[in-house]
Design an enzyme around this catalytic site. Structure first.
Site, PDB file in Angstrom:
ATOM      1  N   PRO A  66     -13.925   2.160  -2.970  1.00  0.00           N
ATOM      2  CA  PRO A  66     -12.604   1.930  -3.549  1.00  0.00           C
ATOM      3  C   PRO A  66     -12.494   2.573  -4.938  1.00  0.00           C
ATOM      4  CG  PRO A  66     -13.501  -0.094  -2.625  1.00  0.00           C
ATOM      5  CD  PRO A  66     -14.603   0.914  -2.611  1.00  0.00           C
ATOM      6  N   GLU A  67     -11.436   3.350  -5.141  1.00  0.00           N
ATOM      7  CA  GLU A  67     -11.202   3.985  -6.429  1.00  0.00           C
ATOM      8  C   GLU A  67     -10.012   3.322  -7.110  1.00  0.00           C
ATOM      9  OE1 GLU A  67     -11.250   8.258  -6.241  1.00  0.00           O
ATOM     10  OE2 GLU A  67     -12.990   8.300  -4.926  1.00  0.00           O
ATOM     11  N   ARG A 113     -22.164  -3.909   1.978  1.00  0.00           N
ATOM     12  CA  ARG A 113     -23.321  -3.296   1.315  1.00  0.00           C
ATOM     13  C   ARG A 113     -23.755  -4.040   0.049  1.00  0.00           C
ATOM     14  NH1 ARG A 113     -22.227   3.101   1.166  1.00  0.00           N
ATOM     15  NH2 ARG A 113     -24.434   3.087   0.614  1.00  0.00           N
ATOM     16  N   LYS A 120     -17.254  22.585 -23.711  1.00  0.00           N
ATOM     17  CA  LYS A 120     -17.963  21.846 -22.676  1.00  0.00           C
ATOM     18  C   LYS A 120     -18.517  22.803 -21.617  1.00  0.00           C
ATOM     19  CE  LYS A 120     -17.749  17.413 -23.626  1.00  0.00           C
ATOM     20  NZ  LYS A 120     -18.965  16.588 -23.706  1.00  0.00           N
TER      21      LYS A 120
END
Length: 269
Positions: free
Chosen positions: A2-3, A109, A150
């Site tokens: 789930p995000e 899980r 970066k």
């Protein structure tokens, strides 16, 4: 996993049933999750729910006596059920509410967590998080400034919660496709206009997913037990070897920081 859109969908689903009611007690069938369920949650009785909020991928349940911090892990979900619903094998935690409902946490899980904190500012899991992607603090100028010099690849850089929270694997791939940016470019190569476009795209993709109830690929269900429907709109994620919906070029996949990335070599540059 789930995000952010899935967590926000869950938050919106449970909020009307919790705010203004009491958690009468909890039933913890399996306390050994990613971290042990906090003692204060196990012993909770007759606590008023003041609000249900979200920070990054954490559900924050504000009580009169403190905060419950929930994380759904890799395969977890929360559902609202009638009070006397029989638990199944992976139903680990129940919050029994004064309105006769049960907030049930299911996690095959067991990578999720339910923690207690009296003061959110002291929470170790929340203290180093970047801005919310749908908030005003996350804008093109912020992303461009953070990208300077970066050497990190753009895709894993976007998934760093210290930069911005909640842009997980699915939504990073989808946002980079819609912004026409190759995921294996260096973050420092972003131009100001690309940073502006990428921020706007991330916001749009996340908001669209929230409106669709999230993305169901395997485990995620909304709080009412229904799947999220954004999976039907995915342009690149999980579509390796299939034709791009825009140009027809076959979608490719590669690994970035141990996560699979999907992209169209023709549409993205």
């Amino acid at each position: 996993m789930p995000e952010l859109p899935e967590i926000e969908t869950s938050r919106r689903g449970i909020e009307p049933y919790m705010v203004g009611h009491n958690i009468v007690r909890t039933i913890v069938r399996q306390p050994k999750l990613r971290w042990p369920v906090s003692r204060q949650i196990i012993e909770l009785e007759n606590a008023s729910v003041l609000s249900v909020q979200r920070r990054a991928k954490y559900l924050l349940i504000e009580l009169s006596s403190g905060w419950i911090i929930g994380h759904l892990g890799m395969s977890g979900s929360v559902r609202m059920l009638p009070k006397f619903s029989e638990p199944e094998k992976h139903d680990h935690v129940d919050f029994l509410l004064s309105n006769g409902k049960v907030l049930r946490y299911t996690d095959p899980r067991r990578f999720g967590s339910w923690l207690w904190e009296y003061d959110l500012s002291l929470s170790s899991v929340l203290k180093n998080l970047g801005p919310e992607p749908l908030g005003d603090d996350f804008d093109g100028a912020y992303l461009f400034n953070k990208s300077r010099n970066k050497k990190t690849l753009i895709k894993p850089w976007l998934m760093d919660n210290k930069l911005v929270v909640g842009v997980g694997n699915i939504y990073a791939s989808e946002s980079l496709f819609e912004a026409r940016i190759l995921p294996h470019r260096l973050a420092g190569s972003l131009t100001e206009s690309e940073a502006e476009l990428l921020v706007a795209t991330i916001k749009r993709v996340l908001q669209r997913s929230i409106e669709q109830g999230g993305t169901t690929l395997k485990d995620f269900l909304q709080a009412d037990g229904k799947p999220g429907y954004f999976a039907q709109e995915l342009q690149v994620y999980g579509r390796s070897g299939e034709p791009c919906r825009v140009c027809g070029t076959l979608i490719e996949s590669t690994k970035h920081a141990q996560r699979t990335t999907f992209f169209c070599r023709y549409c993205q540059h």
